[in-house]
Scaffold this motif. Structure first.
Motif, PDB file in Angstrom:
ATOM      1  N   PHE A   1      -2.632  -7.135 -68.629  1.00 17.88           N
ATOM      2  CA  PHE A   1      -2.816  -5.819 -68.560  1.00 17.88           C
ATOM      3  C   PHE A   1      -3.208  -5.054 -69.963  1.00 17.88           C
ATOM      4  O   PHE A   1      -3.564  -4.055 -69.874  1.00 17.88           O
ATOM      5  CB  PHE A   1      -1.981  -5.003 -67.678  1.00 17.88           C
ATOM      6  CG  PHE A   1      -0.162  -5.249 -68.230  1.00 17.88           C
ATOM      7  CD1 PHE A   1       0.090  -4.193 -69.199  1.00 17.88           C
ATOM      8  CD2 PHE A   1       0.491  -6.191 -67.714  1.00 17.88           C
ATOM      9  CE1 PHE A   1       1.458  -4.696 -69.805  1.00 17.88           C
ATOM     10  CE2 PHE A   1       1.668  -6.392 -68.314  1.00 17.88           C
ATOM     11  CZ  PHE A   1       2.263  -5.737 -69.155  1.00 17.88           C
ATOM     12  N   LEU A   2      -2.648  -5.984 -70.892  1.00 15.97           N
ATOM     13  CA  LEU A   2      -2.964  -5.259 -72.390  1.00 15.97           C
ATOM     14  C   LEU A   2      -4.244  -5.805 -72.893  1.00 15.97           C
ATOM     15  O   LEU A   2      -4.794  -7.027 -72.276  1.00 15.97           O
ATOM     16  CB  LEU A   2      -1.986  -5.676 -73.260  1.00 15.97           C
ATOM     17  CG  LEU A   2      -0.374  -5.126 -72.968  1.00 15.97           C
ATOM     18  CD1 LEU A   2       0.427  -5.334 -73.841  1.00 15.97           C
ATOM     19  CD2 LEU A   2      -0.562  -3.510 -72.844  1.00 15.97           C
ATOM     20  N   LYS A   3      -4.782  -5.531 -73.763  1.00 19.99           N
ATOM     21  CA  LYS A   3      -6.114  -6.070 -74.459  1.00 19.99           C
ATOM     22  C   LYS A   3      -5.849  -6.403 -75.926  1.00 19.99           C
ATOM     23  O   LYS A   3      -5.239  -5.707 -76.780  1.00 19.99           O
ATOM     24  CB  LYS A   3      -7.092  -4.548 -74.626  1.00 19.99           C
ATOM     25  CG  LYS A   3      -8.543  -5.179 -75.117  1.00 19.99           C
ATOM     26  CD  LYS A   3      -9.487  -4.133 -75.058  1.00 19.99           C
ATOM     27  CE  LYS A   3     -10.903  -4.464 -75.411  1.00 19.99           C
ATOM     28  NZ  LYS A   3     -11.788  -3.298 -75.350  1.00 19.99           N
ATOM     29  N   PRO A   4      -6.000  -7.718 -76.104  1.00 21.59           N
ATOM     30  CA  PRO A   4      -5.744  -8.420 -77.333  1.00 21.59           C
ATOM     31  C   PRO A   4      -6.841  -7.983 -78.090  1.00 21.59           C
ATOM     32  O   PRO A   4      -8.076  -7.638 -78.031  1.00 21.59           O
ATOM     33  CB  PRO A   4      -5.706  -9.884 -77.159  1.00 21.59           C
ATOM     34  CG  PRO A   4      -6.565 -10.058 -76.010  1.00 21.59           C
ATOM     35  CD  PRO A   4      -6.661  -8.598 -75.080  1.00 21.59           C
ATOM     36  N   THR A   5      -6.613  -8.072 -79.758  1.00 22.98           N
ATOM     37  CA  THR A   5      -7.508  -7.819 -80.648  1.00 22.98           C
ATOM     38  C   THR A   5      -8.600  -9.180 -80.777  1.00 22.98           C
ATOM     39  O   THR A   5      -8.363 -10.162 -80.096  1.00 22.98           O
ATOM     40  CB  THR A   5      -6.719  -7.826 -82.122  1.00 22.98           C
ATOM     41  OG1 THR A   5      -5.953  -8.727 -82.377  1.00 22.98           O
ATOM     42  CG2 THR A   5      -5.858  -6.504 -82.037  1.00 22.98           C
ATOM     43  N   HIS A   6      -9.674  -8.957 -81.506  1.00 20.84           N
ATOM     44  CA  HIS A   6     -10.658  -9.841 -81.317  1.00 20.84           C
ATOM     45  C   HIS A   6     -10.286 -11.180 -81.944  1.00 20.84           C
ATOM     46  O   HIS A   6     -10.878 -12.056 -81.901  1.00 20.84           O
ATOM     47  CB  HIS A   6     -11.923  -9.376 -82.344  1.00 20.84           C
ATOM     48  CG  HIS A   6     -11.639  -9.259 -83.722  1.00 20.84           C
ATOM     49  ND1 HIS A   6     -11.003  -7.908 -83.969  1.00 20.84           N
ATOM     50  CD2 HIS A   6     -12.093  -9.797 -84.665  1.00 20.84           C
ATOM     51  CE1 HIS A   6     -10.967  -8.207 -85.590  1.00 20.84           C
ATOM     52  NE2 HIS A   6     -11.610  -9.220 -85.932  1.00 20.84           N
ATOM     53  N   ASN A   7      -9.110 -11.114 -82.888  1.00 19.32           N
ATOM     54  CA  ASN A   7      -8.606 -12.486 -83.433  1.00 19.32           C
ATOM     55  C   ASN A   7      -7.518 -13.027 -82.519  1.00 19.32           C
ATOM     56  O   ASN A   7      -7.175 -13.961 -83.083  1.00 19.32           O
ATOM     57  CB  ASN A   7      -8.248 -12.223 -85.054  1.00 19.32           C
ATOM     58  CG  ASN A   7      -7.029 -11.452 -85.069  1.00 19.32           C
ATOM     59  OD1 ASN A   7      -6.601 -10.960 -84.128  1.00 19.32           O
ATOM     60  ND2 ASN A   7      -6.644 -11.275 -86.271  1.00 19.32           N
ATOM     61  N   LYS A   8      -7.409 -12.271 -81.572  1.00 19.54           N
ATOM     62  CA  LYS A   8      -6.216 -12.970 -80.550  1.00 19.54           C
ATOM     63  C   LYS A   8      -4.897 -13.322 -81.063  1.00 19.54           C
ATOM     64  O   LYS A   8      -4.351 -14.055 -80.571  1.00 19.54           O
ATOM     65  CB  LYS A   8      -6.842 -14.199 -79.888  1.00 19.54           C
ATOM     66  CG  LYS A   8      -8.211 -13.992 -79.146  1.00 19.54           C
ATOM     67  CD  LYS A   8      -8.572 -15.276 -78.554  1.00 19.54           C
ATOM     68  CE  LYS A   8      -9.782 -15.060 -77.813  1.00 19.54           C
ATOM     69  NZ  LYS A   8     -11.006 -15.085 -78.664  1.00 19.54           N
ATOM     70  N   GLN A   9      -4.602 -12.555 -82.220  1.00 19.35           N
ATOM     71  CA  GLN A   9      -3.360 -12.460 -82.871  1.00 19.35           C
ATOM     72  C   GLN A   9      -2.365 -11.222 -82.521  1.00 19.35           C
ATOM     73  O   GLN A   9      -1.202 -11.035 -83.218  1.00 19.35           O
ATOM     74  CB  GLN A   9      -3.372 -12.781 -84.348  1.00 19.35           C
ATOM     75  CG  GLN A   9      -4.145 -14.154 -84.556  1.00 19.35           C
ATOM     76  CD  GLN A   9      -3.345 -15.408 -84.016  1.00 19.35           C
ATOM     77  OE1 GLN A   9      -2.068 -15.622 -84.153  1.00 19.35           O
ATOM     78  NE2 GLN A   9      -3.877 -16.110 -83.144  1.00 19.35           N
TER      79      GLN A   9
END
Length: 766
Positions: free
Chosen positions: A356-364
């Protein structure tokens, strides 16, 4: 080329240009090199590729250190490969519950260009073989103004499908590691089977001193980040995974093998690193003292399961493992009591899948939204509950133990292993150590006959419970203790308020008592003062009374025949004659007006009225000087005579009167038309005065009694006001008797006037 087609299809409207420098700029989002490798692993894991194995190796090609990534997935055709080498194209969808990790269509470009300057992709999809070339070196050599990617395709007969791709082939042979078409085809043959993808990256990034940022020597089966790169001499982490504060750095921060073992919440793909399989973990089922809790976020309509347990391998590695669509985003994130420097929460690991959360574009990391902040806060509260419950339970089981709960001997609650054939996870019976199992394990080796075949499905996942798996007795006890403390504090507050009220009331009573005492002392002083003054007045009155009795006389006025010789007096003016009793028993008459006594009067002394008897003393001292004033409405007598042959010394011819200074009392006499005896009139006035005084005394006593009762019963001040008014009236009456009495100095709230009145009554009675 495809770019030319896209250009021509826009009816002369130019496309947005993309500078070759963007390849490096885009790669800088990966501050930690393992996150770049994870992007390539994700591409093989996603359902559109669905690889079962992935091989990560380090090799040398023509004196160049190369990183290779190979998988046995579905492979790609030329069109799909072109989208992969372009930016922002992502049409991945979930297949059979397998959700893709990729979101933005940028992972391969950012990841590969972070690891090295040049990358070549070899792929087969069962029908065609394709080669793509993404190279910063090539773009710099040809001085390209836009990003261009040479792509070629071969059919099953190893022939170029499109002769128009000859320019791409030439660019690849001139600027890549492979200078002939035969070498390209040889690399395609390395891909086992009809499908799969192989990526080669060279010109890998180096440090400023020319060394590779990866350590391939410390462990021949692992790729590591050297310690001098992980933490530089200044103490700053160059390639930080995330801030660990004072926490020991987990092995997954610097070991690719350790990182790959926890990269996925439930691994569905084997990773072979440098020729050795990575032992992946079901981290949510490989902990000690496992418990489940429920997070009910307000922004979504479902419950989220959280798993807590102790890290039985290394207590120094603890925190929350946060996954998104099965992929690890944040590892060992401290929350709750773990953030405090008090050794609380040590060794506890929490596992949650935050789809339900949105990761940053680098997935870290996750976007720092309100949903993320609420989730971190809830995780902290849940972890605190777990820690306190386990700590309290340990104390109840062994109250004498001094070993911290995190240091107690632990083993995983369950042992799980993945089959190398079907990649299903199987639960092993208790007592089996998974670290002692062979490198290759198959379902046929399972001691449990129910799951001894690869055709048998995996054990179903536990449904998300409505309630936590454990009873939070510590929390309930804490709530009871808080309620008890609250009640105790409330009782203490009430008791304190009661004591404060009692103290305040006592202070008021003490102040009131002090005030009464001061009033009593003041009243006693006033009474003593006026008692002394009254005694002095009584003595003076007795002395006067004795002298008047001793000098009992009768004044005889001149005959009426002398009245014709008196000075006429106008109707508006009245003669005042002073009759003075001298020390030699002579009554001296002193005219108060300019007219003299020329006409004798036949009136006797009884015709005169004693208007006033005044003392001529000064400063309150008694004196023997007295003056008798005679006031007549008719012509004054020429020479009044006293009884017993006593004469009056006066001037019949208007001369001044002798002996104007006297040592006796002053008697003011008013002559009336009707003669009456002085003694009789004085007696009546004295009787009336005594009667009035007695009545006033009774009224004073009555009002004093009422005032006392009113004060005791806290009634109104009406009675006191009446008493005051009466005392003022009595004071005005007493001043006629005692001229020296100064009413301005009398306190009408006290009994001073009452005492003076009693003394006057006592004197009159005597």
């Amino acid at each position: 080329m495809a770019v030319s087609c896209l250009w021509s299809g826009n009816q002369g409207i130019p496309l947005s240009a993309l500078s070759p420098k963007f390849l490096h700029t885009n790669s800088t989002s990966h501050t930690w090199p393992f996150s770049a490798i994870a992007e390539l692993i994700d591409n093989a894991y996603d359902p559109d590729v669905n690889a079962k194995q992935m091989w990560i190796d380090k090799t040398m090609i023509k004196q160049h250190i190369c990183l290779t990534f190979a998988d046995n997935g579905y492979g790609m055709n030329q069109g799909k490969l072109h989208k992969m080498l372009s930016f922002g194209f992502s049409d991945k969808v979930a297949i059979n519950g397998h959700a893709p990790v990729g979101l933005y269509g940028n992972g391969f470009k950012s990841g590969s260009m972070r690891l090295g300057k040049d990358a070549m992709v070899f792929t087969k999809n069962g029908e065609t073989c394709s080669v793509g070339f993404l190279s910063q070196t090539y773009l710099e050599a040809v001085k390209a103004e836009n990003v261009i990617v040479p792509i070629i395709s071969f059919n099953q007969n190893k022939k170029l499908i499109n002769e128009n791709t000859q320019s791409s082939l030439t660019a690849i042979l001139q600027h890549s590691l492979f200078s002939t078409e035969k070498e390209l085809l040889a690399e395609l043959e390395v891909i086992s089977g009809k499908r799969g993808t192989r990526i080669i990256i060279w010109n890998v990034r180096k440090t400023k001193d020319g060394k590779s940022e990866f350590d391939f020597e410390s462990d021949k089966y692992d790729i590591r980040i050297p310690g001098d790169i992980l933490d530089d001499s200044a103490g700053n982490r160059k390639y930080k995974r995330q801030e660990r504060m004072d926490q020991s750095v987990p092995e997954s921060d610097y070991s690719l093998r350790a990182y790959c073992s926890v990269l996925y919440l439930k691994p569905r793909m084997q990773i072979i690193l440098l020729g050795k399989k990575v032992k992946t973990q079901l981290i949510s089922k490989s902990l000690a003292h496992i418990e489940h809790d429920i997070y009910r976020p307000t922004f979504i309509a479902r419950n989220i399961k959280i798993t807590f347990g102790f890290n039985w391998r290394n207590k120094e590695h603890y925190g929350i493992m946060m996954y998104h669509k099965n992929r690890l985003i944040k590892s060992y994130e401290k929350v709750g009591c773990q953030l405090r420097a008090n050794n609380m929460g040590v060794g506890v690991i929490g596992v949650i899948e935050c789809d339900f959360l949105k990761p940053t574009h680098n997935k870290q990391d996750f976007d720092y939204t309100n949903e993320y902040r609420l989730t971190i806060q809830a995780l902290g509260q849940k972890l605190n509950d777990y820690w306190n419950e386990k700590k309290n339970k340990r104390h109840e089981e062994d109250p004498q133990s001094i070993v911290p709960v995190e240091d107690s001997q632990k083993v995983p609650d369950q042992a799980w292993v993945q089959c190398d054939g079907c990649l299903k996870w199987r639960k092993l019976p208790d007592g089996i150590d998974p670290d002692k199992l062979p490198d290759k394990w198959f379902c046929s080796m399972n001691p449990d006959p129910q799951f001894r075949s690869c055709s048998v499905p995996e054990e179903p996942e536990d449904d998300v419970e409505i309630t936590p798996s454990y009873e939070k007795t510590y929390k309930k006890q804490e709530q009871r203790n808080r309620e008890k403390n609250r009640q105790r504090f409330m009782n203490q507050d009430r008791q304190q308020k009661y004591l404060e009220e009692q103290l305040k009331r006592k202070e008021q009573e003490l102040q009131e008592e002090k005030r009464h005492r001061r009033q009593s002392v003041d009243l006693q002083n006033i009474i003593q003062k006026y008692t002394r003054e009254a005694d002095a007045l009584r003595k003076e009155q007795a002395l006067l009374h004795q002298r008047l009795q001793a000098k009992n006389f009768q004044a005889t006025l001149p005959s009426e025949k002398d009245s014709r010789k008196t000075t006429e007096v106008t109707s508006s003016t009245q003669n005042l004659t002073k009759w003075v009793v001298d020390g030699d028993m002579t009554l001296n008459v002193s005219p108060s007006l300019t007219t003299a006594l020329s006409t004798p009067s036949t009136s006797s002394v009884s015709n005169l009225q004693i208007v006033e008897v005044k003392s001529l003393s000064s400063n309150g001292q008694s004196s023997t000087k007295r003056t008798l004033n005679y006031e007549a409405t008719s012509p004054s007598p020429k020479r009044p005579k006293l009884d017993e042959g006593m004469t009056l010394h006066d001037s019949l011819n208007g001369e001044t009167v002798n002996d104007t200074q006297f040592d006796e009392d002053v008697i003011i006499i008013d002559e009336k038309s009707t003669p009456r005896p002085i003694a009789e009139r004085l007696q009546k006035e004295n009787d009336a005065f005594k009667f009035n005084c007695e009545n006033l005394s009774k009224e004073v006593e009555r009002l004093k009694h009422e005032a006392t009762e009113a004060q005791q019963s806290n009634l109104s001040d009406d009675t006191s006001m009446k008493l005051r008014s009466l005392r003022i009236g009595v004071g005005q009456l007493l001043v006629n008797i005692i001229p020296e009495l100064d009413l301005a100095q009398i306190n009408y709230e006290s009994d001073v006037v009452d005492e003076i009145l009693d003394q006057v009554l006592s004197a009159n009675a005597s």
